[in-house]
Design a protein around this motif. Structure first.
Motif, PDB file in Angstrom:
ATOM      1  N   VAL A   1       5.896   8.072   1.386  1.00  0.00           N
ATOM      2  CA  VAL A   1       5.913   9.539   1.291  1.00  0.00           C
ATOM      3  C   VAL A   1       6.514  10.081   2.585  1.00  0.00           C
ATOM      4  N   VAL A   2       7.571  10.875   2.457  1.00  0.00           N
ATOM      5  CA  VAL A   2       8.237  11.496   3.600  1.00  0.00           C
ATOM      6  C   VAL A   2       7.821  12.954   3.694  1.00  0.00           C
ATOM      7  N   VAL A   3       7.239  13.336   4.825  1.00  0.00           N
ATOM      8  CA  VAL A   3       6.887  14.734   5.069  1.00  0.00           C
ATOM      9  C   VAL A   3       7.740  15.206   6.237  1.00  0.00           C
ATOM     10  N   GLN A   4       8.757  16.023   5.936  1.00  0.00           N
ATOM     11  CA  GLN A   4       9.668  16.518   6.973  1.00  0.00           C
ATOM     12  C   GLN A   4       9.116  17.814   7.545  1.00  0.00           C
ATOM     13  N   VAL A   5       8.694  17.751   8.787  1.00  0.00           N
ATOM     14  CA  VAL A   5       8.072  18.890   9.460  1.00  0.00           C
ATOM     15  C   VAL A   5       9.124  19.613  10.294  1.00  0.00           C
TER      16      VAL A   5
ATOM     17  N   ALA B   1       8.640   9.775  -2.288  1.00  0.00           N
ATOM     18  CA  ALA B   1       8.218  11.175  -2.399  1.00  0.00           C
ATOM     19  C   ALA B   1       8.669  11.929  -1.152  1.00  0.00           C
ATOM     20  N   TYR B   2       9.187  13.150  -1.356  1.00  0.00           N
ATOM     21  CA  TYR B   2       9.665  13.972  -0.239  1.00  0.00           C
ATOM     22  C   TYR B   2       9.007  15.334  -0.285  1.00  0.00           C
TER      23      TYR B   2
ATOM     24  N   GLY C   1       0.818  -1.209   0.000  1.00  0.00           N
ATOM     25  CA  GLY C   1       0.000   0.000   0.000  1.00  0.00           C
ATOM     26  C   GLY C   1       0.843   1.245   0.000  1.00  0.00           C
ATOM     27  N   MET C   2       0.318   2.287   0.592  1.00  0.00           N
ATOM     28  CA  MET C   2       0.974   3.587   0.634  1.00  0.00           C
ATOM     29  C   MET C   2       1.226   3.973   2.084  1.00  0.00           C
ATOM     30  N   CYS C   3       2.406   4.531   2.354  1.00  0.00           N
ATOM     31  CA  CYS C   3       2.789   4.853   3.727  1.00  0.00           C
ATOM     32  C   CYS C   3       3.313   6.289   3.791  1.00  0.00           C
ATOM     33  N   TRP C   4       2.738   7.099   4.667  1.00  0.00           N
ATOM     34  CA  TRP C   4       3.164   8.474   4.890  1.00  0.00           C
ATOM     35  C   TRP C   4       3.823   8.563   6.266  1.00  0.00           C
ATOM     36  N   VAL C   5       5.001   9.188   6.332  1.00  0.00           N
ATOM     37  CA  VAL C   5       5.702   9.379   7.599  1.00  0.00           C
ATOM     38  C   VAL C   5       5.860  10.878   7.842  1.00  0.00           C
ATOM     39  N   PHE C   6       5.314  11.369   8.953  1.00  0.00           N
ATOM     40  CA  PHE C   6       5.381  12.778   9.326  1.00  0.00           C
ATOM     41  C   PHE C   6       6.343  12.911  10.498  1.00  0.00           C
TER      42      PHE C   6
END
Length: 315
Positions: A228-232, A290-291, A199-204
């Motif tokens: 998907v990497v979301v660097q906060v 994805a970043y 599936g799809m995995c998003w990491v915040f």
């Protein structure tokens, strides 16, 4: 929850204004997300009703099974003949209608609770808001969504759910789960933390770890996840406004260090943080991850509906 309010996710605040998700996400942002969906390269063939058409055009409209209607399902898929015979609302399932399993991971370590300032909100709050936005878009698109909070372990988890009516559970979970513990991103490598299906995995996360980032992302890729990497990050972390003799405190260990900060030191720090974020971005790019950099002073509506769309994460 009654049938009348099963699809309503907005709630009124004390000042009379409307807000969504237990006050976590504004109502206007949710309304815009209802018209969005997650963009994914991979599609999973299954028997659950969804909005993701199979690439195998010859299998179009292949009937698979029935299941009982649940709040949030598309009523256009009701089998009225079956309802007339049984008195129960059944949904028709087709093999060509695809669902995506979306796993959301939010960094809940103490470093994410970096104090908010006039230049942005708390990182942990912002990460939860973004996760809520992504989860809501997925639920509106009939995808399955699960979420976990991690520090040095996966300490809170909400199992996979489906349908727009599940948004209230998602928002309440995000609003009520607090940050805690020392961060260790390798917590995502544990077999119990990894998704069981492709599936799809998003990491915040702020991804400010000395080690373990590459190991964690590699584990998610090995689990057949589109990552998907979301660097906060907060503006202060990119451009700190600190000078003079100071004592800096590690928010996770509680340890302190006496430092003398000059203009030269600040410039060296800025160069180092830019290099780190660029290295992370390059690592993701080379592996098809994805970043997206998310600064906490960016309005939530802009990041969730405009920046994600320009980056190709939403459509």
């Amino acid at each position: 929850m009654s049938g009348e309010d099963s699809n309503r996710v907005g709630t009124g605040s004390r000042d009379g204004s409307k807000s969504g998700g237990s006050g976590l996400i504004p109502e206007d942002v949710l309304l815009r997300l209802e018209r969005s969906s997650l963009w994914a390269k991979g599609r999973i063939r299954g028997t659950m009703q969804g909005k993701r058409r199979s690439k195998q055009m010859g299998s179009s409209l292949d009937f698979a099974d029935y299941r009982l209607y649940t709040p949030g399902d598309d009523i256009r898929q009701l089998d009225w003949n079956a309802y007339g015979r049984t008195g129960k609302p059944f949904i028709k399932l087709y093999m060509d209608e695809q669902e995506l399993q979306v796993s959301l991971y939010v960094d809940g370590s103490a470093s994410m609770s970096f104090a908010a300032s006039s230049r942005g909100v708390n990182k942990y709050l912002y990460a939860r808001q973004l996760a809520g936005c992504v989860g809501y878009a997925a639920l509106c698109g009939y995808d399955r969504v699960g979420i976990g909070m991690f520090s040095n372990q996966l300490y809170a988890r909400l199992p996979m759910m489906r349908g727009k009516a599940s948004a209230r559970r998602l928002f309440n979970f995000l609003a009520q789960t607090e940050a805690r513990g020392t961060g260790d991103i390798t917590a995502l490598c544990h077999p119990s933390a990894l998704p069981r299906r492709p599936g799809m995995c998003w990491v915040f996360s702020d991804f400010l770890y000395e080690t373990g980032v590459e190991q964690a992302l590699s584990s998610l890729l090995a689990a057949q996840q589109e990552v998907v990497v979301v660097q906060v990050l907060s503006p202060e972390e990119l451009n700190p406004d600190l000078y003079g003799d100071l004592r800096l405190i590690d928010v996770e260990s509680g340890g302190g260090k006496e430092v003398a900060i000059s203009g030269k030191i600040i410039q060296q720090y800025k160069a180092a943080i830019r290099q780190y974020t660029e290295t992370l971005r390059k690592y993701c790019y080379e592996r098809g991850i994805a970043y997206q950099l998310a600064l906490t002073d960016t309005p939530l509506s802009t990041m969730a509906t405009e920046t994600f769309r320009r980056s190709g994460l939403l459509q």
